[in-house]
Enzyme design. Sequence first.
Site, short mmCIF file in Angstrom:
data_model
loop_
_atom_site.label_atom_id
_atom_site.label_comp_id
_atom_site.label_asym_id
_atom_site.label_seq_id
_atom_site.Cartn_x
_atom_site.Cartn_y
_atom_site.Cartn_z
N ARG A 7 23.82 3.27 -15.21
CA ARG A 7 23.59 2.77 -14.00
C ARG A 7 24.46 1.87 -13.38
O ARG A 7 24.80 1.38 -12.29
CB ARG A 7 21.95 2.19 -13.65
CG ARG A 7 21.05 3.15 -13.81
CD ARG A 7 19.71 2.36 -13.45
NE ARG A 7 19.70 1.38 -12.29
CZ ARG A 7 19.59 1.90 -11.03
NH1 ARG A 7 19.23 3.11 -10.69
NH2 ARG A 7 19.38 0.72 -10.02
N GLU A 13 23.92 -5.72 -8.40
CA GLU A 13 23.83 -7.06 -8.01
C GLU A 13 24.67 -8.11 -7.99
O GLU A 13 25.87 -7.67 -8.66
CB GLU A 13 22.21 -7.52 -8.84
CG GLU A 13 21.03 -6.66 -8.28
CD GLU A 13 19.90 -7.05 -9.33
OE1 GLU A 13 19.94 -7.65 -10.34
OE2 GLU A 13 18.86 -6.29 -8.94
N PHE A 70 19.19 -9.33 -13.72
CA PHE A 70 18.64 -8.22 -13.93
C PHE A 70 19.68 -7.02 -14.15
O PHE A 70 19.69 -6.36 -15.00
CB PHE A 70 17.53 -7.84 -12.60
CG PHE A 70 16.21 -8.87 -12.73
CD1 PHE A 70 15.31 -8.42 -13.24
CD2 PHE A 70 16.35 -10.03 -11.97
CE1 PHE A 70 14.14 -9.29 -13.36
CE2 PHE A 70 15.38 -10.97 -12.15
CZ PHE A 70 13.94 -10.60 -12.88
N GLU A 71 20.38 -6.67 -13.06
CA GLU A 71 21.21 -5.59 -13.07
C GLU A 71 22.67 -6.04 -12.44
O GLU A 71 22.65 -5.84 -11.04
CB GLU A 71 20.39 -4.19 -12.67
CG GLU A 71 21.41 -2.94 -12.83
CD GLU A 71 20.69 -1.98 -12.15
OE1 GLU A 71 20.46 -1.04 -13.05
OE2 GLU A 71 20.64 -1.68 -10.96
N GLN A 72 23.33 -6.26 -13.20
CA GLN A 72 24.85 -6.39 -12.73
C GLN A 72 25.85 -5.64 -13.17
O GLN A 72 25.80 -5.25 -14.66
CB GLN A 72 25.16 -7.96 -12.79
CG GLN A 72 25.13 -8.60 -14.03
CD GLN A 72 25.84 -10.02 -14.12
OE1 GLN A 72 27.11 -9.98 -13.60
NE2 GLN A 72 25.11 -10.98 -14.24
#
Length: 539
Positions: free
Chosen positions: A346, A360, A366-368
């Site tokens: 992702r 992000e 969380f999700e970078q």
Amino acid sequence: MPLVRNPILPGFNADPSVVRVGNDYYIATSTFEWYPGVQIHHSKDLANWELVVRPLNRESQLDMRGNPDSCGVWAPCLTHDGSKFWLVYTDVKRKDGSFKDTPNFIVTADRIEGPWSDPIYINSSGFDPSLFHDDDGKKWFMNMLQDHRRRPRAFAGIRLQQFDAEAGKLIGPCKTIFHGTELDLVEGPHLYKRNGWYYLLTAEGGTAYEHACTLARSRNIWGPYELHPQKHILTSKDAPLSPLQRAGHGDLVEAVDGKTYLVHLAGRPTTQARRCVLGRETAIQEAYWRDDDWLYIKNGPVPSLDVELPAKRNEASYWAEQRYAFDNIDGLHKDFQWLRTPQPGRIYSIEGGLQLIGRESIGSWFEQALVARRQTHFSYDAETMVSFNPDDERNFAGLTAYYCRYNFFYLTVTADARGQRELLILSSEASWPDGNLKLPLADPIQIPNEGKVRLALSIRGRELQFRYALEGETNLTNIGPVYDASILSDECGGHQAHGSFTGAFVGLAASDLNGTEKVASFDYFLYTPVRHGSDRYDI
């Protein structure tokens, strides 16, 4: 034997756990919020080490989305019971404030390369777990015990309980076998058995400048444990001029030739502010047993910068330029890690270069989309070539020198509100506790809306300078001021004392705060170590 300069694992490689299996040595170190979890290095001679595996590499083993900075995988313990490898670790979900959430797990493998099993949950009563295989076949599990009622410290001692490997759970009574010394903050336990004695090695004093290795022993595994005559067999706390500071959290190994060595963490501070940009690194010391069955560190308790080891270090490889072409069909080069997520598909792909999928912000828990490698030298150059077409100021991608959400420098290709492409430096510069960018930002530089951009940075000790060139240009041009690179350190890592545990990274990032998943494409990444006069204790 040749002298080898510490550390043996330079750059962020903290909390070492060592084991020898035959003629092979393995060291496991903490990775905190960086994915995949746990670094395991291999050596044949204790001087030259190669990263062979990061075993916690899938969602069923480790998911750190939402873990705060410097949480995640703490203090792994790697052992071998004669038939297979055992790896014990904590996935810390919260560490600041009165409470710590610290689930502990065990995974196993027949071979160090894996495959490693799915984890068995053990307990959550504290962190720094370890596993001891006694000579009668019993297995014993330990961790430091957390007590949120204690003030000002919640460290309540070392807890011991038997582990039933077949049932996959703790059994029988549990007992706090060691409360530590007046130095406090007892953690990092390891048990050994020799000549009928059980030896308990712990870390004390916190992981900053009071850190130490404390040794105790007992004829009974349950204690009572008597303290070593020196109490702390390794520490720099009373030697502020020693080049290896913060020395502690160690583990013992008996070498092929019968000698005993202690591996331990240490930091090499720079500047008058004593900042450890390279984080907590792994060093090694020779030890010996006296006739009274106590272990001592050779020339200790202050750690030695140079240590006699069975072989010379290959310094040429340490100083070699590293060029990453992102053309490896097996995936991302092993030098790189990313943050928290067990779903790397992702955030990136390798398809005609490195494709970072804008997610992000660079400070997200969380999700970078951030892919980076450790800074392992005090001075270096880094460079990349990026293709990115932002729509507005909420799309940005580029080159970052990164410690955590509170401390980073980030040269971005972005755009203004009208869609005009520009170069802009984003910097947090030790903005704890709010995590804000430092304002005002340096003036952006307008660039054409088409074409690749070459981005570069140079670090010379504490000085960081960004540079850039447009496609077709040969020479790099300075952009922005000279920044203080020394804030990319544990001492400035966004937390109070003893609260930041990683080290400086350098790498590539992309954010799309519009949520449209805009992709940035990177042709290569270049990391070039530089010998610099101010780097007094470099290898």
